[in-house]
Design a protein around this motif. Structure first.
Motif, mmCIF file in Angstrom:
data_model
loop_
_atom_site.group_PDB
_atom_site.id
_atom_site.type_symbol
_atom_site.label_atom_id
_atom_site.label_comp_id
_atom_site.label_asym_id
_atom_site.label_seq_id
_atom_site.Cartn_x
_atom_site.Cartn_y
_atom_site.Cartn_z
ATOM 1 N N ARG A 153 0.851 -1.198 0.000
ATOM 2 C CA ARG A 153 0.000 0.000 0.000
ATOM 3 C C ARG A 153 0.879 1.238 0.000
ATOM 4 N N PHE A 154 0.624 2.153 -0.908
ATOM 5 C CA PHE A 154 1.387 3.388 -1.009
ATOM 6 C C PHE A 154 0.455 4.576 -0.796
ATOM 7 N N ASP A 155 0.904 5.549 -0.015
ATOM 8 C CA ASP A 155 0.088 6.727 0.206
ATOM 9 C C ASP A 155 0.575 7.947 -0.570
ATOM 10 N N SER A 156 1.696 7.783 -1.294
ATOM 11 C CA SER A 156 2.229 8.911 -2.053
ATOM 12 C C SER A 156 3.169 8.424 -3.150
ATOM 13 N N ALA A 157 3.403 9.300 -4.122
ATOM 14 C CA ALA A 157 4.343 8.989 -5.193
ATOM 15 C C ALA A 157 5.751 8.816 -4.640
ATOM 16 N N GLN A 158 6.081 9.608 -3.637
ATOM 17 C CA GLN A 158 7.408 9.513 -3.031
ATOM 18 C C GLN A 158 7.599 8.164 -2.352
ATOM 19 N N ASN A 159 6.553 7.686 -1.686
ATOM 20 C CA ASN A 159 6.615 6.395 -1.021
ATOM 21 C C ASN A 159 6.813 5.261 -2.027
ATOM 22 N N LEU A 160 6.097 5.330 -3.145
ATOM 23 C CA LEU A 160 6.250 4.335 -4.204
ATOM 24 C C LEU A 160 7.676 4.336 -4.746
ATOM 25 N N GLU A 161 8.187 5.522 -5.034
ATOM 26 C CA GLU A 161 9.531 5.616 -5.613
ATOM 27 C C GLU A 161 10.590 5.124 -4.633
ATOM 28 N N LYS A 162 10.401 5.414 -3.354
ATOM 29 C CA LYS A 162 11.349 4.953 -2.339
ATOM 30 C C LYS A 162 11.362 3.428 -2.252
ATOM 31 N N THR A 163 10.184 2.821 -2.341
ATOM 32 C CA THR A 163 10.089 1.367 -2.297
ATOM 33 C C THR A 163 10.753 0.732 -3.523
ATOM 34 N N LEU A 164 10.521 1.316 -4.702
ATOM 35 C CA LEU A 164 11.154 0.805 -5.914
ATOM 36 C C LEU A 164 12.670 0.917 -5.818
ATOM 37 N N HIS A 165 13.135 2.042 -5.278
ATOM 38 C CA HIS A 165 14.578 2.239 -5.086
ATOM 39 C C HIS A 165 15.142 1.142 -4.180
ATOM 40 N N HIS A 166 14.458 0.880 -3.090
ATOM 41 C CA HIS A 166 14.887 -0.148 -2.141
ATOM 42 C C HIS A 166 14.960 -1.511 -2.810
ATOM 43 N N TYR A 167 13.941 -1.834 -3.591
ATOM 44 C CA TYR A 167 13.914 -3.146 -4.235
ATOM 45 C C TYR A 167 15.047 -3.300 -5.255
ATOM 46 N N VAL A 168 15.247 -2.283 -6.093
ATOM 47 C CA VAL A 168 16.306 -2.368 -7.108
ATOM 48 C C VAL A 168 17.671 -2.495 -6.448
ATOM 49 N N GLN A 169 17.882 -1.765 -5.362
ATOM 50 C CA GLN A 169 19.152 -1.872 -4.652
ATOM 51 C C GLN A 169 19.356 -3.290 -4.116
ATOM 52 N N MET A 170 18.308 -3.857 -3.529
ATOM 53 C CA MET A 170 18.421 -5.236 -3.022
ATOM 54 C C MET A 170 18.628 -6.222 -4.155
ATOM 55 N N TYR A 171 17.930 -6.012 -5.252
ATOM 56 C CA TYR A 171 18.068 -6.906 -6.400
ATOM 57 C C TYR A 171 19.518 -6.933 -6.881
ATOM 58 N N ASN A 172 20.120 -5.762 -7.005
ATOM 59 C CA ASN A 172 21.495 -5.677 -7.502
ATOM 60 C C ASN A 172 22.519 -6.240 -6.523
ATOM 61 N N HIS A 173 22.323 -5.999 -5.237
ATOM 62 C CA HIS A 173 23.357 -6.307 -4.252
ATOM 63 C C HIS A 173 23.130 -7.587 -3.461
ATOM 64 N N GLN A 174 21.874 -8.025 -3.310
ATOM 65 C CA GLN A 174 21.607 -9.099 -2.359
ATOM 66 C C GLN A 174 20.908 -10.331 -2.926
ATOM 67 N N ILE A 175 20.186 -10.203 -4.017
ATOM 68 C CA ILE A 175 19.394 -11.327 -4.495
ATOM 69 C C ILE A 175 20.231 -12.217 -5.418
ATOM 70 N N PRO A 176 20.518 -13.460 -4.996
ATOM 71 C CA PRO A 176 21.310 -14.356 -5.845
ATOM 72 C C PRO A 176 20.519 -14.766 -7.077
ATOM 73 N N GLN A 177 21.215 -14.915 -8.173
ATOM 74 C CA GLN A 177 20.593 -15.274 -9.436
ATOM 75 C C GLN A 177 21.039 -16.673 -9.852
ATOM 76 N N LYS A 178 20.087 -17.539 -10.090
ATOM 77 C CA LYS A 178 20.417 -18.899 -10.507
ATOM 78 C C LYS A 178 21.247 -18.894 -11.784
ATOM 79 N N ALA A 179 20.886 -18.000 -12.730
ATOM 80 C CA ALA A 179 21.592 -17.935 -14.014
ATOM 81 C C ALA A 179 23.030 -17.451 -13.869
ATOM 82 N N LEU A 180 23.357 -16.852 -12.705
ATOM 83 C CA LEU A 180 24.702 -16.326 -12.482
ATOM 84 C C LEU A 180 25.527 -17.226 -11.569
#
Length: 211
Positions: A153-180
């Motif tokens: 649930r998002f109450d603002s555009a800023q909140n949405l963007e912050k969540t997307l930022h958090h996810y992309v950062q985790m994806y790049n740095h923390q989420i292991p990839q089977k293909a890799l």
């Protein structure tokens, strides 16, 4: 947020394997974002993903235009630690003038996105019409973004963007990839830099995914 807990990419079901490439082949796509309570219109998430390392860069724009697509590509070029050699996109007007009032044609090369590619000596490849699965790598990442948006649930555009930022950062740095080989995209970049440093223009560390 439990939906942001890192989980291994590619562990659910097998996908058709892409031809192996070194870092520098970028897939780009645009995802429609839902309108937030404090917004008058919905926005768009531009996403770029490197085929070899799965490194992602993303940016929210108000409109899906050629000007924003070309600006996004400039940002990807600046953010990437490696030299970009190829870019794959769909046939949207923000990326190409392949389709016009008279039908399909060869791109003129004068489209704003193509001009950025030419400036940086990048080959711009287009997916075949009506074959979005050709750009399936970034489509699958956008599916993960869709899950985050649908379950939060998002109450603002800023909140949405912050969540997307958090996810992309985790994806790049923390989420292991089977293909890799079960490492994160940033670790894959570091491995490639040790093996083929000539492909890189700066040191791989703390790469941002969403400004």
């Amino acid at each position: 947020l439990k939906e942001l807990i890192p989980k291994e990419e590619g562990a659910k079901k097998p996908h058709k394997k892409f031809k192996d490439y070194a870092p520098g082949f970028i897939h780009i796509d645009v995802k429609y974002l839902p309108k937030m309570p404090d917004e008058k219109a919905h926005r768009y998430l531009f996403v770029a993903i490197d085929r070899a390392t799965r490194w992602v860069y993303a940016k929210v724009f108000a409109q899906k235009t050629a000007a924003n697509a070309s600006a996004f590509l400039q940002q990807v070029i600046a953010a990437a630690a490696f030299k970009i050699e190829k870019v794959l996109t769909d046939n949207g007007k923000e990326f190409t003038d392949r389709f016009c009032a008279t039908g399909e044609r060869e791109p003129t090369g004068r489209h704003r996105f193509d001009l950025v590619c030419k400036e940086h000596q990048i080959e711009h490849r287009l997916i075949p019409p009506a074959h979005p699965q050709t750009n399936g790598m970034v489509e699958r990442f956008n599916g993960r973004i869709a899950e985050v948006v649908a379950t939060t649930r998002f109450d603002s555009a800023q909140n949405l963007e912050k969540t997307l930022h958090h996810y992309v950062q985790m994806y790049n740095h923390q989420i292991p990839q089977k293909a890799l080989g079960h490492v994160s995209p940033v670790q894959a970049l570091k491995n490639w830099q040790q093996k083929e440093p000539e492909r890189f223009k700066k040191q791989v560390y703390n790469l941002s995914g969403l400004d």
